[in-house]
Design a protein around this motif. Structure first.
Motif, PDB file in Angstrom:
ATOM      1  N   VAL A  91       9.588  35.744   8.082  1.00 39.45           N
ATOM      2  CA  VAL A  91      10.886  36.408   7.928  1.00 39.45           C
ATOM      3  C   VAL A  91      11.460  36.243   6.532  1.00 39.45           C
ATOM      4  CG1 VAL A  91      11.531  36.369  10.367  1.00 39.45           C
ATOM      5  CG2 VAL A  91      12.010  34.361   8.938  1.00 39.45           C
ATOM      6  N   LEU A  92      10.920  35.338   5.745  1.00 38.99           N
ATOM      7  CA  LEU A  92      11.373  35.157   4.368  1.00 38.99           C
ATOM      8  C   LEU A  92      10.143  35.276   3.475  1.00 38.99           C
ATOM      9  CD1 LEU A  92      13.969  32.303   4.917  1.00 38.99           C
ATOM     10  CD2 LEU A  92      14.461  34.617   4.089  1.00 38.99           C
ATOM     11  N   TRP A  93       9.958  36.453   2.906  1.00 41.05           N
ATOM     12  CA  TRP A  93       8.726  36.789   2.210  1.00 41.05           C
ATOM     13  C   TRP A  93       8.509  35.991   0.935  1.00 41.05           C
ATOM     14  CZ3 TRP A  93       9.056  42.906   2.371  1.00 41.05           C
ATOM     15  CH2 TRP A  93       8.895  43.334   3.683  1.00 41.05           C
ATOM     16  N   TYR A  94       9.578  35.487   0.335  1.00 37.53           N
ATOM     17  CA  TYR A  94       9.455  34.821  -0.962  1.00 37.53           C
ATOM     18  C   TYR A  94       9.230  33.307  -0.837  1.00 37.53           C
ATOM     19  CZ  TYR A  94      11.042  39.071  -3.420  1.00 37.53           C
ATOM     20  OH  TYR A  94      11.146  40.349  -3.929  1.00 37.53           O
ATOM     21  N   ALA A  95       9.372  32.750   0.356  1.00 38.73           N
ATOM     22  CA  ALA A  95       9.277  31.295   0.543  1.00 38.73           C
ATOM     23  C   ALA A  95       7.925  30.916   1.145  1.00 38.73           C
ATOM     24  CB  ALA A  95      10.409  30.812   1.445  1.00 38.73           C
ATOM     25  N   VAL A  96       7.338  29.818   0.671  1.00 31.99           N
ATOM     26  CA  VAL A  96       6.107  29.271   1.250  1.00 31.99           C
ATOM     27  C   VAL A  96       6.491  28.338   2.390  1.00 31.99           C
ATOM     28  CG1 VAL A  96       4.058  27.859   0.827  1.00 31.99           C
ATOM     29  CG2 VAL A  96       4.868  29.456  -0.931  1.00 31.99           C
ATOM     30  N   HIS A  97       5.829  28.500   3.536  1.00 24.87           N
ATOM     31  CA  HIS A  97       6.121  27.699   4.728  1.00 24.87           C
ATOM     32  C   HIS A  97       6.134  26.207   4.389  1.00 24.87           C
ATOM     33  CE1 HIS A  97       6.411  26.727   8.913  1.00 24.87           C
ATOM     34  NE2 HIS A  97       5.216  26.178   8.977  1.00 24.87           N
ATOM     35  N   GLU A  98       7.203  25.542   4.756  1.00 25.21           N
ATOM     36  CA  GLU A  98       7.399  24.149   4.350  1.00 25.21           C
ATOM     37  C   GLU A  98       6.363  23.206   4.939  1.00 25.21           C
ATOM     38  OE1 GLU A  98       9.720  21.590   1.884  1.00 25.21           O
ATOM     39  OE2 GLU A  98       9.644  23.780   2.092  1.00 25.21           O
ATOM     40  N   ALA A  99       5.926  23.455   6.174  1.00 23.86           N
ATOM     41  CA  ALA A  99       4.936  22.568   6.795  1.00 23.86           C
ATOM     42  C   ALA A  99       3.590  22.605   6.073  1.00 23.86           C
ATOM     43  CB  ALA A  99       4.742  22.939   8.271  1.00 23.86           C
ATOM     44  N   TYR A 100       3.333  23.664   5.317  1.00 23.35           N
ATOM     45  CA  TYR A 100       2.111  23.737   4.520  1.00 23.35           C
ATOM     46  C   TYR A 100       2.245  22.973   3.204  1.00 23.35           C
ATOM     47  CZ  TYR A 100       0.616  27.611   7.567  1.00 23.35           C
ATOM     48  OH  TYR A 100       0.251  28.395   8.637  1.00 23.35           O
ATOM     49  N   GLY A 101       3.467  22.593   2.868  1.00 21.73           N
ATOM     50  CA  GLY A 101       3.708  21.874   1.618  1.00 21.73           C
ATOM     51  C   GLY A 101       4.681  22.568   0.694  1.00 21.73           C
ATOM     52  N   GLY A 102       5.115  23.794   1.081  1.00 26.31           N
ATOM     53  CA  GLY A 102       6.090  24.502   0.267  1.00 26.31           C
ATOM     54  C   GLY A 102       5.486  25.079  -1.005  1.00 26.31           C
ATOM     55  N   PRO A 103       6.329  25.654  -1.871  1.00 21.64           N
ATOM     56  CA  PRO A 103       5.835  26.359  -3.057  1.00 21.64           C
ATOM     57  C   PRO A 103       5.126  25.466  -4.069  1.00 21.64           C
ATOM     58  CG  PRO A 103       8.234  26.153  -3.114  1.00 21.64           C
ATOM     59  CD  PRO A 103       7.802  25.736  -1.753  1.00 21.64           C
ATOM     60  N   ALA A 104       5.555  24.219  -4.214  1.00 23.18           N
ATOM     61  CA  ALA A 104       4.892  23.332  -5.179  1.00 23.18           C
ATOM     62  C   ALA A 104       3.443  23.068  -4.768  1.00 23.18           C
ATOM     63  CB  ALA A 104       5.659  22.020  -5.301  1.00 23.18           C
ATOM     64  N   ALA A 105       3.216  22.854  -3.473  1.00 22.16           N
ATOM     65  CA  ALA A 105       1.847  22.644  -2.988  1.00 22.16           C
ATOM     66  C   ALA A 105       1.018  23.906  -3.168  1.00 22.16           C
ATOM     67  CB  ALA A 105       1.868  22.228  -1.518  1.00 22.16           C
ATOM     68  N   TYR A 106       1.651  25.058  -3.016  1.00 19.81           N
ATOM     69  CA  TYR A 106       0.933  26.310  -3.202  1.00 19.81           C
ATOM     70  C   TYR A 106       0.440  26.428  -4.643  1.00 19.81           C
ATOM     71  CZ  TYR A 106      -0.320  31.200  -2.536  1.00 19.81           C
ATOM     72  OH  TYR A 106      -1.023  32.381  -2.448  1.00 19.81           O
ATOM     73  N   GLN A 107       1.293  26.061  -5.594  1.00 13.45           N
ATOM     74  CA  GLN A 107       0.873  26.096  -6.997  1.00 13.45           C
ATOM     75  C   GLN A 107      -0.285  25.132  -7.249  1.00 13.45           C
ATOM     76  OE1 GLN A 107       4.849  25.305  -8.567  1.00 13.45           O
ATOM     77  NE2 GLN A 107       4.871  27.325  -9.529  1.00 13.45           N
ATOM     78  N   ARG A 108      -0.231  23.957  -6.636  1.00 10.89           N
ATOM     79  CA  ARG A 108      -1.334  22.994  -6.794  1.00 10.89           C
ATOM     80  C   ARG A 108      -2.633  23.569  -6.227  1.00 10.89           C
ATOM     81  NH1 ARG A 108       2.872  19.363  -5.254  1.00 10.89           N
ATOM     82  NH2 ARG A 108       2.123  19.250  -3.085  1.00 10.89           N
ATOM     83  N   PHE A 109      -2.522  24.254  -5.085  1.00 12.82           N
ATOM     84  CA  PHE A 109      -3.711  24.816  -4.446  1.00 12.82           C
ATOM     85  C   PHE A 109      -4.353  25.881  -5.334  1.00 12.82           C
ATOM     86  CE2 PHE A 109      -5.734  28.080  -1.829  1.00 12.82           C
ATOM     87  CZ  PHE A 109      -6.632  27.323  -1.096  1.00 12.82           C
ATOM     88  N   VAL A 110      -3.551  26.801  -5.851  1.00 15.70           N
ATOM     89  CA  VAL A 110      -4.100  27.855  -6.704  1.00 15.70           C
ATOM     90  C   VAL A 110      -4.735  27.247  -7.958  1.00 15.70           C
ATOM     91  CG1 VAL A 110      -3.538  29.902  -8.079  1.00 15.70           C
ATOM     92  CG2 VAL A 110      -2.491  29.584  -5.827  1.00 15.70           C
ATOM     93  N   ASP A 111      -4.068  26.274  -8.551  1.00 12.79           N
ATOM     94  CA  ASP A 111      -4.616  25.595  -9.729  1.00 12.79           C
ATOM     95  C   ASP A 111      -5.963  24.953  -9.403  1.00 12.79           C
ATOM     96  OD1 ASP A 111      -4.034  25.368 -12.396  1.00 12.79           O
ATOM     97  OD2 ASP A 111      -2.396  23.941 -12.150  1.00 12.79           O
ATOM     98  N   ALA A 112      -6.057  24.316  -8.247  1.00 11.12           N
ATOM     99  CA  ALA A 112      -7.300  23.651  -7.846  1.00 11.12           C
ATOM    100  C   ALA A 112      -8.416  24.665  -7.609  1.00 11.12           C
ATOM    101  CB  ALA A 112      -7.064  22.811  -6.592  1.00 11.12           C
ATOM    102  N   CYS A 113      -8.072  25.804  -7.037  1.00 12.39           N
ATOM    103  CA  CYS A 113      -9.074  26.862  -6.831  1.00 12.39           C
ATOM    104  C   CYS A 113      -9.600  27.355  -8.172  1.00 12.39           C
ATOM    105  CB  CYS A 113      -8.459  28.023  -6.048  1.00 12.39           C
ATOM    106  SG  CYS A 113      -8.258  27.720  -4.274  1.00 12.39           S
TER     107      CYS A 113
END
Length: 598
Positions: free
Chosen positions: A148-170
């Protein structure tokens, strides 16, 4: 800084922050409300509309630390120190996708725990990691399509900071990231967008609810800017656009064309390829045709038809939409033409469906698979084909998938024949919504003739836990999981080594099927080249004595030992339920004449 929100419906908007006095916002003529307020990273805030006492989340919230019904939190997207400055991207052409769901990919179910498994994907030979939706939804676990909130990363996954770490690691491992985004509907809980403005068409619905209002310029901007956010701010390499047939747009410039134009412009600016992949039920090549000839210019689209043809060939299931794909000739048609329904009658739809693909379109513009989240999770029990097919038949499935002329995709765990199901799971906190979801699921499968007792309760936490991959399986030193994993590694190595297997010309792929004997033969490569690759799949039980018109050598087999190929008049015995990949040399006309004379 200025806090902004587009809210043309309310007559009054107030910015609310903990430990601060409410701040009235000023309305502009464009429906945007603004307040000169400095928000520090982590500061919580929300908007109070009219006389409502409750503060609502920001429609463009980057972070929802306490869920989609609570306050938003400011997030500095530029604070991350990116380490991918040397990353030049990865084009879709020639690549292999791997689809995964963050919550069930690892026991931890987070983006950080997923990083620990990326080396497995590199070792396997994957090029692009495709994440199921990660935007914010209500509850703790979900497929992600109730966001329902397209711009936010689901918090249980780690939120937006974790998403940035994941992309960097990939990127550090040479893996591109494709993000699945859902722009065609919003979830049933936590959607406050209609309180702010006309985001939805109340009088028009699609399969999942009210349609997104693409007649409103600001809604189109909301959608386009969300897509660009992933590509620009989170360094994502592409987007998978969910169910684009549900994007109702009658404007002169279709929203998909608009997205493609923005992505191409951003790609030129960033200096790396950006891919837009559409999931579409339309079988319409307009999506991937160049804009110069009236197409939308998207990078690729899924081909469910090829999945259906492979699934029927492998499993024998012919119920529902599988009925039209019963003859093995269906697999030959989708292999050589992309779509099965290309203007033909669809018995499932009760009408003619689809359009043929222009042979000039590169084959890699179709993404194909033997399993994916929908084709597994939307089965009554969420069972994978590994739970019903033999190891030998799973090996044939791998060959068919990874040697096709299209862009192949694997569903997480498929590479080792995972024994865990992947079921439909939800965690709606509202009892009535959870009950309605469970009852609706059972009723849906009852109408299709499935035994309701095998349909798991999506609200039961065990349904979610059962769907997590068991990483002890690929760690086994021997047995069927180890053999299938090794086969996938070898298959992807052959695919990388042989240019015929990434040749993008439809004219350079031919396919033939014998439905009675359950035999399938595909030839890849330029017929005028010195060598071509032949793929043989014996789905029957009787051995197949396959012959070639020139000297040949075996590149890979899935079955037991085979007879040696005779260079002058090659013959290969392909046992039942096995497959082989063979390189065949072309005999020059003069050499062929000498053989005949002899």
């Amino acid at each position: 800084m200025t806090v902004e929100v587009w809210a043309p419906r309310p007559a009054r908007v107030v910015l609310r922050r903990p430990r601060h006095a409410d701040a009235a916002m000023d309305r502009g003529a464009d429906g945007w409300w603004r307040a000169d307020i400095e928000l520090e990273p982590g500061d919580e805030y929300g908007f109070v509309l009219d006389d409502d006492e409750r503060a609502l989340p920001d429609p463009r919230s980057r972070r929802q630390p306490r869920g989609v019904h609570e306050a938003s939190a400011a997030f500095d997207v530029g604070a991350h120190q990116w380490a991918d400055g040397a990353w030049t991207g990865r084009q879709l052409a020639g690549g292999v996708l791997y689809e995964l769901h963050v919550g069930t990919f690892t026991p931890g179910g987070t983006l950080d725990s997923a990083i620990d498994r990326l080396d497995h994907l590199v070792d396997l030979g994957i090029d692009l990691v495709e994440l199921l939706p990660v935007n914010a939804f209500n509850g703790t676990h979900n497929w992600g399509y109730d966001g329902v909130l397209w711009y936010a990363v689901h918090e249980a996954y780690g939120g937006p900071a974790a998403y940035q770490r994941f992309v960097d690691a990939c990127h550090a491992r040479g893996l591109a990231v494709i993000q699945d985004v859902v722009h065609n509907h919003l979830g049933p809980s936590g959607n406050y967008l209609p309180r702010f403005g006309p985001y939805l068409r109340a009088a028009e619905r699609n399969t999942w609810g009210e349609s997104v209002n693409l007649d409103e310029p600001e809604v189109r901007r909301y959608l386009v800017e969300n897509a660009m956010m992933w590509l620009r701010d989170f360094h994502v390499d592409g987007l998978r656009l969910d169910a684009v047939h549900a994007l109702r747009d009658t404007s002169e410039r279709h929203i998909l064309r608009e997205l493609a134009e923005h992505a191409d412009a951003l790609s030129a600016h960033l200096g790396r390829p950006l891919s837009l992949i559409a999931e579409s039920d339309l079988n319409d090549p307009t999506l991937v045709m160049p804009r110069e000839v009236g197409g939308y210019g998207l990078t690729a689209q899924w081909s469910d038809d090829h999945h259906h043809a492979m699934h029927v060939a492998l499993t024998g299931e012919t119920t529902g939409y599988y009925a039209d794909f019963a003859p093995l000739d269906a697999l030959a048609k989708t292999t050589s033409g992309g779509f099965f329904h290309d203007g033909t009658f669809s018995s499932f739809r009760g009408r003619e469906h689809g359009r043929p693909i222009d042979p000039a379109v590169p084959t890699w513009r179709l993404v194909t698979f033997t399993q994916d989240h929908d084709q597994v999770g939307n089965r009554a029990a969420g069972d994978r084909i590994s739970q019903t097919l033999s190891e030998s038949r799973l090996a044939v499935a791998a060959v068919l998938n990874l040697t096709s002329p299209f862009t192949p995709m694997l569903f997480m765990g498929e590479e080792w024949g995972a024994s865990t199901p992947w079921q439909f799971f939800t965690s709606h906190p509202e009892p009535e919504l959870g009950r309605a979801t469970a009852e609706g699921r059972i009723a849906e499968f009852a109408r299709m003739g499935w035994d309701r007792s095998i349909v798991p309760d999506p609200q039961d936490p065990e349904t979610f836990r059962r769907s997590k991959l068991d990483w002890d399986e690929p760690a086994q030193a021997d047995g069927p999981h180890a053999r299938l994993l090794d086969l996938h590694r070898r298959l992807l190595a052959v695919r990388r080594a042989r240019p015929e297997l990434t040749d993008p010309a439809f004219a350079h792929t031919t396919a033939w099927a014998d439905d009675a004997a359950k035999r399938f033969r595909m030839e890849r490569g330029d017929p005028e080249a010195s060598e071509r690759v032949v793929v043989l799949a014996n789905l029957g039980l009787v051995p197949w004595e396959a012959r070639f018109d020139g000297p040949a050598r075996v590149l890979l087999t899935t079955g037991p030992a085979t007879t040696e190929i005779v260079p002058a008049d090659g013959m290969l015995v392909v046992p039942g339920e096995s497959a082989a990949i063979v390189a065949v040399r072309r005999i020059a006309p003069s050499a062929a004449a000498r053989m005949v004379d002899a």
